[in-house]
Structure formats: C-alpha cells, structure tokens
Design a protein around this motif. Structure first.
Motif, PDB file in Angstrom:
ATOM      1  N   VAL A   1      49.672  65.397  55.874  1.00  0.00           N
ATOM      2  CA  VAL A   1      50.857  64.606  55.552  1.00  0.00           C
ATOM      3  C   VAL A   1      51.596  64.109  56.791  1.00  0.00           C
ATOM      4  CG1 VAL A   1      51.322  65.405  53.229  1.00  0.00           C
ATOM      5  CG2 VAL A   1      52.123  66.767  55.133  1.00  0.00           C
ATOM      6  N   ALA A   2      51.432  64.816  57.892  1.00  0.00           N
ATOM      7  CA  ALA A   2      52.164  64.411  59.085  1.00  0.00           C
ATOM      8  C   ALA A   2      51.577  63.132  59.688  1.00  0.00           C
ATOM      9  CB  ALA A   2      52.123  65.532  60.121  1.00  0.00           C
ATOM     10  N   ASP A   3      50.399  62.791  59.268  1.00  0.00           N
ATOM     11  CA  ASP A   3      49.707  61.668  59.901  1.00  0.00           C
ATOM     12  C   ASP A   3      49.357  60.632  58.838  1.00  0.00           C
ATOM     13  OD1 ASP A   3      48.067  59.941  61.149  1.00  0.00           O
ATOM     14  OD2 ASP A   3      46.569  61.420  61.780  1.00  0.00           O
ATOM     15  N   ASP A   4      50.087  59.523  58.883  1.00  0.00           N
ATOM     16  CA  ASP A   4      49.881  58.490  57.868  1.00  0.00           C
ATOM     17  C   ASP A   4      48.574  57.735  58.040  1.00  0.00           C
ATOM     18  OD1 ASP A   4      52.175  59.068  56.613  1.00  0.00           O
ATOM     19  OD2 ASP A   4      53.354  57.459  57.534  1.00  0.00           O
ATOM     20  N   THR A   5      47.994  57.845  59.217  1.00  0.00           N
ATOM     21  CA  THR A   5      46.823  57.012  59.477  1.00  0.00           C
ATOM     22  C   THR A   5      45.513  57.721  59.152  1.00  0.00           C
ATOM     23  OG1 THR A   5      46.730  57.777  61.759  1.00  0.00           O
ATOM     24  CG2 THR A   5      47.987  55.743  61.326  1.00  0.00           C
ATOM     25  N   SER A   6      45.548  59.039  59.120  1.00  0.00           N
ATOM     26  CA  SER A   6      44.264  59.708  58.869  1.00  0.00           C
ATOM     27  C   SER A   6      43.959  59.680  57.377  1.00  0.00           C
ATOM     28  CB  SER A   6      44.266  61.135  59.402  1.00  0.00           C
ATOM     29  OG  SER A   6      45.277  61.873  58.794  1.00  0.00           O
ATOM     30  N   PRO A   7      42.678  59.513  57.056  1.00  0.00           N
ATOM     31  CA  PRO A   7      42.311  59.398  55.644  1.00  0.00           C
ATOM     32  C   PRO A   7      42.393  60.727  54.921  1.00  0.00           C
ATOM     33  CG  PRO A   7      40.341  59.434  57.022  1.00  0.00           C
ATOM     34  CD  PRO A   7      41.519  59.426  57.954  1.00  0.00           C
ATOM     35  N   ILE A   8      42.502  60.646  53.617  1.00  0.00           N
ATOM     36  CA  ILE A   8      42.368  61.845  52.792  1.00  0.00           C
ATOM     37  C   ILE A   8      40.886  62.206  52.733  1.00  0.00           C
ATOM     38  CG2 ILE A   8      42.509  62.693  50.419  1.00  0.00           C
ATOM     39  CD1 ILE A   8      45.054  61.080  50.093  1.00  0.00           C
ATOM     40  N   LEU A   9      40.574  63.452  53.024  1.00  0.00           N
ATOM     41  CA  LEU A   9      39.186  63.890  52.861  1.00  0.00           C
ATOM     42  C   LEU A   9      38.932  64.122  51.374  1.00  0.00           C
ATOM     43  CD1 LEU A   9      38.536  66.426  55.768  1.00  0.00           C
ATOM     44  CD2 LEU A   9      38.562  63.931  55.800  1.00  0.00           C
TER      45      LEU A   9
ATOM     46  N   SER B   1      53.738  66.526  45.678  1.00  0.00           N
ATOM     47  CA  SER B   1      53.954  65.203  45.114  1.00  0.00           C
ATOM     48  C   SER B   1      53.111  64.235  45.915  1.00  0.00           C
ATOM     49  CB  SER B   1      55.425  64.812  45.189  1.00  0.00           C
ATOM     50  OG  SER B   1      55.820  64.772  46.532  1.00  0.00           O
ATOM     51  N   LEU B   2      52.525  63.334  45.222  1.00  0.00           N
ATOM     52  CA  LEU B   2      51.593  62.448  45.905  1.00  0.00           C
ATOM     53  C   LEU B   2      52.330  61.466  46.787  1.00  0.00           C
ATOM     54  CD1 LEU B   2      49.131  61.711  43.005  1.00  0.00           C
ATOM     55  CD2 LEU B   2      48.943  63.376  44.834  1.00  0.00           C
ATOM     56  N   SER B   3      51.715  61.208  47.913  1.00  0.00           N
ATOM     57  CA  SER B   3      52.305  60.245  48.826  1.00  0.00           C
ATOM     58  C   SER B   3      52.308  58.873  48.167  1.00  0.00           C
ATOM     59  CB  SER B   3      51.453  60.204  50.099  1.00  0.00           C
ATOM     60  OG  SER B   3      51.648  58.985  50.748  1.00  0.00           O
ATOM     61  N   PRO B   4      53.407  58.133  48.291  1.00  0.00           N
ATOM     62  CA  PRO B   4      53.428  56.804  47.683  1.00  0.00           C
ATOM     63  C   PRO B   4      52.541  55.816  48.441  1.00  0.00           C
ATOM     64  CG  PRO B   4      55.449  57.215  48.907  1.00  0.00           C
ATOM     65  CD  PRO B   4      54.651  58.475  48.965  1.00  0.00           C
ATOM     66  N   LYS B   5      52.179  56.185  49.643  1.00  0.00           N
ATOM     67  CA  LYS B   5      51.368  55.252  50.442  1.00  0.00           C
ATOM     68  C   LYS B   5      49.924  55.265  49.975  1.00  0.00           C
ATOM     69  CE  LYS B   5      54.014  56.108  54.602  1.00  0.00           C
ATOM     70  NZ  LYS B   5      54.634  57.358  54.105  1.00  0.00           N
ATOM     71  N   ILE B   6      49.290  54.124  50.123  1.00  0.00           N
ATOM     72  CA  ILE B   6      47.870  54.055  49.848  1.00  0.00           C
ATOM     73  C   ILE B   6      47.145  54.554  51.090  1.00  0.00           C
ATOM     74  CG2 ILE B   6      45.937  52.526  49.332  1.00  0.00           C
ATOM     75  CD1 ILE B   6      47.895  52.721  47.054  1.00  0.00           C
ATOM     76  N   LYS B   7      46.377  55.566  50.906  1.00  0.00           N
ATOM     77  CA  LYS B   7      45.622  56.095  52.033  1.00  0.00           C
ATOM     78  C   LYS B   7      44.138  55.898  51.783  1.00  0.00           C
ATOM     79  CE  LYS B   7      48.624  59.606  53.954  1.00  0.00           C
ATOM     80  NZ  LYS B   7      48.721  61.006  54.381  1.00  0.00           N
ATOM     81  N   ARG B   8      43.432  55.704  52.869  1.00  0.00           N
ATOM     82  CA  ARG B   8      41.977  55.642  52.752  1.00  0.00           C
ATOM     83  C   ARG B   8      41.442  57.007  52.351  1.00  0.00           C
ATOM     84  NH1 ARG B   8      39.312  55.429  57.488  1.00  0.00           N
ATOM     85  NH2 ARG B   8      41.216  56.025  58.570  1.00  0.00           N
ATOM     86  N   HIS B   9      40.346  57.006  51.645  1.00  0.00           N
ATOM     87  CA  HIS B   9      39.633  58.253  51.379  1.00  0.00           C
ATOM     88  C   HIS B   9      38.350  58.250  52.191  1.00  0.00           C
ATOM     89  CE1 HIS B   9      41.401  59.719  47.294  1.00  0.00           C
ATOM     90  NE2 HIS B   9      42.321  59.123  48.030  1.00  0.00           N
ATOM     91  N   LYS B  10      38.029  59.384  52.758  1.00  0.00           N
ATOM     92  CA  LYS B  10      36.752  59.528  53.423  1.00  0.00           C
ATOM     93  C   LYS B  10      35.942  60.531  52.622  1.00  0.00           C
ATOM     94  CE  LYS B  10      34.851  60.250  57.976  1.00  0.00           C
ATOM     95  NZ  LYS B  10      35.144  60.464  59.386  1.00  0.00           N
ATOM     96  N   GLN B  11      34.767  60.127  52.199  1.00  0.00           N
ATOM     97  CA  GLN B  11      34.022  60.963  51.253  1.00  0.00           C
ATOM     98  C   GLN B  11      33.028  61.899  51.945  1.00  0.00           C
ATOM     99  OE1 GLN B  11      32.565  57.839  48.558  1.00  0.00           O
ATOM    100  NE2 GLN B  11      33.896  58.766  47.030  1.00  0.00           N
ATOM    101  N   TYR B  12      33.035  63.108  51.459  1.00  0.00           N
ATOM    102  CA  TYR B  12      32.117  64.149  51.928  1.00  0.00           C
ATOM    103  C   TYR B  12      31.495  64.835  50.716  1.00  0.00           C
ATOM    104  CZ  TYR B  12      34.235  64.114  56.613  1.00  0.00           C
ATOM    105  OH  TYR B  12      34.677  63.759  57.856  1.00  0.00           O
ATOM    106  N   THR B  13      30.440  65.579  50.994  1.00  0.00           N
ATOM    107  CA  THR B  13      29.841  66.412  49.941  1.00  0.00           C
ATOM    108  C   THR B  13      29.867  67.867  50.378  1.00  0.00           C
ATOM    109  OG1 THR B  13      27.617  66.227  50.888  1.00  0.00           O
ATOM    110  CG2 THR B  13      28.271  64.565  49.259  1.00  0.00           C
TER     111      THR B  13
END
Ligand SMILES: Nc1nc2c([nH]c(=O)n2[C@H]2C[C@H](O)[C@@H](COP(=O)(O)OP(=O)(O)OP(=O)(O)O)O2)c(=O)[nH]1
Length: 290
Positions: A91-99, A8-20
């Motif tokens: 998920v354990a870390d609210d501050t790290s961005p979603i890759l 289930s998606l986290s309700p928090k808005i998380k930053r995304h960090k973009q990679y290729t």
C-alpha cells in the motif's frame, strides 16, 4: 464469508502481475511437497512451485510449466486443481503492481520430485500441518537431511509406490510455516483443512489419517479473516487479499520469531463459489483460464 473488515480496497486502479503457485499433495501418503528456494526472490524460504505468467500464456499453462521446471513433476493441465488467489498489495507504493498469485494443488503427476538449481523438494506431514501456527507452535528451524526428498517418490505413474520415509508419513515434520512467506501462515492451513475435510467426506486422505478439523487458537482465528469455517463449507475457492504496510521483512524470517509478521497489514480471506471477475482493481483479474 469474510470476517475481517479492516481491509478496504484502494480506489486506484493498480496493475496486476500474475504468478502461479502449485502445491503437490500426496493424499494417500498424507504428505505435502514444498520447495526450498535456493536463489533469487524468496531465497531461504519454503513455498509451493511457481513463477511469473509469461505474456500470451494462460495461467494454467504457466502453472504446469513452472511446476515442471522447478520440481521435475509433470502434469497435464486438467490435473491442476484451482484453489484460489492471493492478492498481495504494497500500500505504501502506488506504482508497484498487485501480485495476483493463482494457487493450485495437484494430486497426480508423472515423474519424481527432483532438486533443481532453484528449489530442493521436501515432504511435510499434511495432517500435522492443519493448524495455523502461533507463537507456541514448535518451529522446524532446520529440516533434518533425512527429510530431504531426493529420489524415491513416484516413478512415472504415481506416488503410491514410494517409500521416502521408512517410519511412515507420521515421521514427517510439520510445515515450517515460519520459514515461508508470512501470509502463507494464514491461507495455507485453511487450504489444507479445506482439502482434507472434502477428501475425508469422500473417504480419502490416507485412509483416515486426517484428524477432525481443528479449531485454530482464538487469537489466530480472530485475526486471520476466516473465523467461521463451517459457513464456508462447500465453497470452492479462496481469495486472500493482503495489504503490506512496510514491505516484507526478509531478515526477520530466521528463528521463527513473531517479528516475522512485520509488514503484513490488513488482510481478508474469503471463500467463494466462483472467482470474481473485475471485482478487484486492475485490468487483468482471474480470467485467463482456458
Ligand atoms: N505465498 C507467497 N508466494 C509468493 C510471494 N511472493 C512471490 O513471488 N511468491 C511466489 C509466486 C511464485 O510462485 C514465486 C516467485 O516466482 P519467481 O520470482 O521465482 O518467478 P520466476 O520463476 O518466473 O522467476 P525467474 O526464475 O524467471 O526469475 O513465489 C508471497 O509474498 N507469498
């Protein structure tokens, strides 16, 4: 269609960090090129070629740049075939961005795959790598030097002229899934089957080198978020969302033991007609293509 609903998606808005992440495919030679990472993050693992998207750079431009920097292969932007996105969340870390890792394949390029100080190139059999690995899948613990691809493939203009493995493509090993990032074992076989079956329909892929689409073993299929592959036929892109519950266990990679799955929590793999925009949390999602 997704079949794993544990995530289930986290309700928090998380930053995304973009990679290729770019995977060169020589369909006529039934081969997949991966790089073995020599240093930095992911050292000791096989992966596609890629890296961070720089500020003010499009995802495709970054994909072209990173592929060239790390492999020596040169492609034009239109040759990049967009395949999907990995969304990797701790998920354990609210501050790290979603890759947010944008996955492409390329099938034509100029130049020859070369070793750089970051990656060494290795070819693997495409048709032998279509099935998701299980505990019983033989592990390629070390890749024989004969599979090291240091020259030979394409001179400018394509891979057809290459003869990198005298015994033919069937001598190439299976992709060493247990020496890759752990979630690659889920999405990469799906992607290779997807490419193979669509190419087969067009009469491509090594002149019938691809065998009929295999069914993954039941235990794997039930947990990898995509049991119903036939329903996904015709869908263009995949989205693989993984929640890591303990971080990646870098030390568990060696030896291909099952403990390497440690850290990967709920996950979900969808095939979709279009990559959605704004459906996932974060400010930047999927919309930086030209
Ligand atoms: N499949 C998969 N790929 C990953 C994971 N984590 C991760 O960074 N990658 C990919 C994304 C990129 O293609 C590559 C990491 O890129 P990188 O850190 O070397 O980026 P870069 O080249 O810009 O870095 P640098 O040389 O400037 O330090 O590995 C993961 O968990 N799974």
């Amino acid at each position: 269609m997704a079949t794993t609903d544990a995530i289930s998606l986290s309700p928090k808005i998380k930053r995304h960090k973009q990679y290729t992440l770019v995977i060169p495919l020589d369909l006529h030679g039934d081969r997949v090129l991966l790089g073995y990472k020599l240093r930095g993050f992911g050292q000791g693992k096989y992966n596609g070629y890629g890296g961070k998207v720089e500020p003010n750079e499009t995802v495709i431009a970054a994909a072209v740049r990173e592929l060239h920097e790390e492999s020596g292969l040169l492609v034009e932007e239109p040759a990049m075939i967009q395949r999907g996105v990995l969304l990797l969340e701790t998920v354990a870390d609210d501050t790290s961005p979603i890759l947010e890792i944008h996955v492409f394949t390329v099938e034509t390029w100029e130049g020859t795959e070369t070793a750089t100080d970051e990656m060494t190139p290795h070819w693997f059999s495409l048709s032998k790598s279509l099935t998701a690995p299980t505990k019983s899948t033989p592990v390629s613990g070390s890749i024989p030097p004969s599979f090291l691809s240091t020259s030979s493939a394409a001179e400018a203009g394509g891979v057809e002229e290459s003869q990198p493995h005298p015994g033919g493509p069937h001598d190439l090993p299976v992709i060493p899934y247990f020496q890759m990032w752990e979630e690659s074992r889920v999405w990469l076989p799906h992607l290779l089957r997807h490419v193979s079956s669509s190419e087969e329909g067009r009469g491509g892929v090594g002149g019938n080198l691809i065998s009929p689409e295999p069914s993954p073993p039941a235990a794997t299929a039930a947990s990898d978020g995509d049991r119903n592959e036939t329903e996904n036929k015709g869908k263009k892109y995949f989205i693989h969302h993984v929640q890591f519950i303990g971080g990646t266990d870098m030390d568990a990679v060696d030896g291909g033991e099952y403990s390497v799955w440690h850290g990967m929590g709920p996950r979900r793999l969808d095939w979709v007609d279009e990559l959605p925009i704004g459906e996932w949390e974060g400010r930047k999602s999927f919309k930086t293509y030209p």
